[in-house]
Structures are given as structure tokens and as C-alpha cells.
Design a protein around this motif. Structure first.
Motif: not given
Length: 69
Positions: A10-36
Motif C-alpha cells: 500500500e502506497v501514497t503519492w501526491g496529486t494536484s488535489g492533495g494526496e491519494t493512496h493505492g496498491t502496487v501492481e508491479k515494477v516496470v522495467t521497460s517502456t510502458t503505456h498507461v492512460k495515454g
């Protein structure tokens, strides 16, 4: 180098609206495309795919932007 979180952490990170939380799915070690967005991760400079606990959407973040919850 910042310590990498592990899938399932479980991790948190800063956003333009404050802070949010979520779950790590995986560590990425190559070029990846997510949400454009292209995450140019490498083995030497990995990034982390997380799933937001609020919206359920995925995003890729640099490890130094995440804090263990």
C-alpha cells in the motif's frame, strides 16, 4: 537509489488535489503505456505501476514519488 516497493504494498503519492493512496501492481522495467502516457522505465531506472484505491485507475510513478502507507 530509492527502495522499490513490492507488488501488494500500500502506497501514497501526491496529486494536484492533495494526496491519494493505492496498491502496487508491479515494477516496470521497460517502456510502458498507461492512460495515454508513456513511462520510459528501464532496469537501471524502474518505475512502479499502481492502482488507485479511490478511482481504481492505473498509473505509473517513479519510486521516489511514492511513500509506503
Amino acid at each position: 537509489m530509492t527502495k522499490l516497493p513490492k507488488p501488494g504494498d500500500e502506497v501514497t503519492w501526491g496529486t494536484s488535489g492533495g494526496e491519494t493512496h493505492g496498491t502496487v501492481e508491479k515494477v516496470v522495467t521497460s517502456t510502458t503505456h498507461v492512460k495515454g502516457h508513456t513511462a520510459k522505465a528501464t532496469k537501471e531506472d524502474p518505475q512502479v505501476l499502481v492502482k488507485s484505491g479511490k478511482s481504481g485507475k492505473q498509473a505509473v510513478h517513479k519510486p521516489e514519488d511514492l511513500k509506503k502507507a
